[in-house]
Design a protein around this motif. Structure first.
Motif, PDB file in Angstrom:
ATOM      1  N   TRP A  21       1.034  -1.315   0.280  1.00 53.93           N
ATOM      2  CA  TRP A  21       0.270   0.179   0.165  1.00 53.93           C
ATOM      3  C   TRP A  21       0.420   1.109  -0.770  1.00 53.93           C
ATOM      4  O   TRP A  21       0.537   2.263  -0.183  1.00 53.93           O
ATOM      5  CB  TRP A  21      -0.844  -0.117   1.363  1.00 53.93           C
ATOM      6  CG  TRP A  21      -1.286  -1.545   0.918  1.00 53.93           C
ATOM      7  CD1 TRP A  21      -1.379  -2.140   1.853  1.00 53.93           C
ATOM      8  CD2 TRP A  21      -2.508  -1.727   1.258  1.00 53.93           C
ATOM      9  NE1 TRP A  21      -2.261  -3.391   2.121  1.00 53.93           N
ATOM     10  CE2 TRP A  21      -3.224  -2.842   1.199  1.00 53.93           C
ATOM     11  CE3 TRP A  21      -3.703  -0.814   0.203  1.00 53.93           C
ATOM     12  CZ2 TRP A  21      -4.251  -3.057   0.653  1.00 53.93           C
ATOM     13  CZ3 TRP A  21      -4.991  -1.814  -0.182  1.00 53.93           C
ATOM     14  CH2 TRP A  21      -5.004  -2.638  -0.630  1.00 53.93           C
ATOM     15  N   LEU A  81      -5.042   4.003  -1.691  1.00 52.73           N
ATOM     16  CA  LEU A  81      -6.333   3.330  -1.662  1.00 52.73           C
ATOM     17  C   LEU A  81      -7.487   3.287  -1.279  1.00 52.73           C
ATOM     18  O   LEU A  81      -8.551   3.768  -1.893  1.00 52.73           O
ATOM     19  CB  LEU A  81      -5.275   1.796  -1.437  1.00 52.73           C
ATOM     20  CG  LEU A  81      -4.380   1.130  -1.978  1.00 52.73           C
ATOM     21  CD1 LEU A  81      -4.111  -0.438  -1.670  1.00 52.73           C
ATOM     22  CD2 LEU A  81      -4.674   2.158  -3.242  1.00 52.73           C
ATOM     23  N   GLN A  85      -9.621  -0.516  -7.561  1.00 55.01           N
ATOM     24  CA  GLN A  85     -10.933  -1.035  -6.563  1.00 55.01           C
ATOM     25  C   GLN A  85     -11.773  -0.545  -7.044  1.00 55.01           C
ATOM     26  O   GLN A  85     -12.478  -1.555  -6.757  1.00 55.01           O
ATOM     27  CB  GLN A  85     -10.322  -0.167  -5.225  1.00 55.01           C
ATOM     28  CG  GLN A  85      -9.303  -1.101  -3.676  1.00 55.01           C
ATOM     29  CD  GLN A  85      -9.267  -0.306  -2.653  1.00 55.01           C
ATOM     30  OE1 GLN A  85      -8.989   1.085  -3.111  1.00 55.01           O
ATOM     31  NE2 GLN A  85      -9.440  -0.643  -1.954  1.00 55.01           N
ATOM     32  N   ALA A 122      -8.372  -5.196  -3.808  1.00 57.57           N
ATOM     33  CA  ALA A 122      -7.367  -4.614  -4.291  1.00 57.57           C
ATOM     34  C   ALA A 122      -6.305  -5.532  -4.629  1.00 57.57           C
ATOM     35  O   ALA A 122      -5.103  -5.302  -5.391  1.00 57.57           O
ATOM     36  CB  ALA A 122      -6.584  -3.285  -3.471  1.00 57.57           C
ATOM     37  N   SER A 127      -9.518   3.381  -4.910  1.00 53.08           N
ATOM     38  CA  SER A 127      -7.978   3.357  -5.731  1.00 53.08           C
ATOM     39  C   SER A 127      -9.033   3.003  -7.192  1.00 53.08           C
ATOM     40  O   SER A 127     -10.422   2.124  -7.401  1.00 53.08           O
ATOM     41  CB  SER A 127      -6.819   2.604  -5.222  1.00 53.08           C
ATOM     42  OG  SER A 127      -7.544   1.413  -5.697  1.00 53.08           O
TER      43      SER A 127
END
Length: 326
Positions: free
Chosen positions: A93, A98, A122, A258, A119
């Motif tokens: 990350w 995110l 995502q 993610a 993000s």
């Protein structure tokens, strides 16, 4: 509360190789006449000798309420700091935000989720998953028929498919001769989940299908229909019908999504193993299926809240699955 004091005992049991907590409640014969905690704000009882005009009593109560609010706010702040460190500071990350939880203070001093930022990956994967959820099962579509045929061959590789309507479908745990009548609200994704399970973890799939573990009940849960219930349960837990999930399990799932676009299907496989483990531990029979499903949901939500869960493989119950044969 009538019937004497309520006692809560927690028992640790080994469920499928994992520690499980079982709670027993013992009280009077009348059961519970009132909630254990008032959700609208618990207030400690006032001594009988104190009246409403007692300024010292009022001041004491004001200080107690203020301290409670401050402590709760501090707890939320610490949790938010931990969450930020775990999400933004983790290796995968670093360098990108995110998603962020923006907390807003309410008039009563508590905190609530205001907004979630995702993000691009995502957003893309969540949108695709929600598109999958919106597809109903349609027995007239060739793609859906092919998926049913593939599921039959995965379940019974040495047997010829008798037809899309046949008594033999009941052997897989469908309620009738036509599996398409069982889907209803489950949608096509519930069939995809079963098919993914059979292909990704064939040993686990067959072990659960044929009820090979433990002492089984005379009246077992129907495998295929149980799978449909698991799909529906996951959709609820992860808050996937919302534009952006806001449940704590849903927020954790976004983090996992993610990293793995097939996170939902992987989580489904873990949940199925959980369900069978609870079924055996509870020595359940068909009429207790809902209780087993609720126990599965509770354990899954608890594991989703553990620290350092960035992948489905990080969940303790993942170890219940037989290794895939990729």
């Amino acid at each position: 509360m009538n019937g004497g004091a309520l006692r809560r005992r927690v028992h640790h049991e080994d469920v499928g190789g994992k520690k499980n907590e079982r709670m027993e409640f013992a009280g009077g014969a009348d059961g519970l006449d009132e909630p254990l905690l008032e959700h609208d704000g618990y207030q400690s009882p006032r001594p009988a000798h104190v009246d409403d005009s007692d300024d010292d009593w009022k001041e004491k109560k004001r200080r107690e309420e203020q301290a409670w609010t401050q402590n709760f706010s501090r707890l939320i702040t610490l949790w938010a700091q931990w969450f930020t460190n775990a999400v933004v500071g983790g290796g995968a990350w670093v360098g990108s935000t995110l998603f962020r939880l923006l907390l807003r203070r309410q008039s009563n001093g508590t905190e609530a989720v205001k907004e979630i930022y995702l993000s691009p990956i995502q957003e893309e994967r969540l949108e695709y998953l929600q598109q999958r959820l919106s597809v109903p099962f349609d027995g007239s579509r060739a793609e859906h028929q092919d998926a049913l045929r593939a599921l039959w061959h995965a379940a019974f590789p040495d047997r010829t498919l008798p037809g899309l309507v046949s008594e033999q479908w009941k052997e897989m745990g469908w309620q009738g001769t036509d599996p398409s009548t069982d889907f209803r609200g489950g949608g096509f994704i519930s069939l995809q989940n079963l098919l993914f399970f059979s292909q990704k973890f064939p040993a686990s799939f067959h072990r659960l299908l044929h009820k090979q573990d433990g002492k089984r009940a005379t009246w077992e849960y129907p495998f295929a229909v149980a799978g449909l219930n698991i799909s529906f349960m996951l959709i609820q837990i992860l808050d996937l019908k919302a534009a952006k999930p806001t449940s704590m399990s849903g927020i954790t799932f976004l983090k996992i999504l993610a990293e793995d676009e097939m996170a939902f299907d992987m989580l489904y496989c873990v949940a199925f193993e959980m369900l069978d483990a609870h079924w055996l531990a509870m020595r359940a029979s068909y009429m207790e299926f809902n209780a087993v499903l609720n126990a599965t949901r509770t354990q899954l939500e608890r594991e989703m809240m553990l620290e350092d869960v960035h992948h489905v493989e990080d969940l303790p119950a993942f170890n219940l699955l037989c290794p895939s044969q990729d």
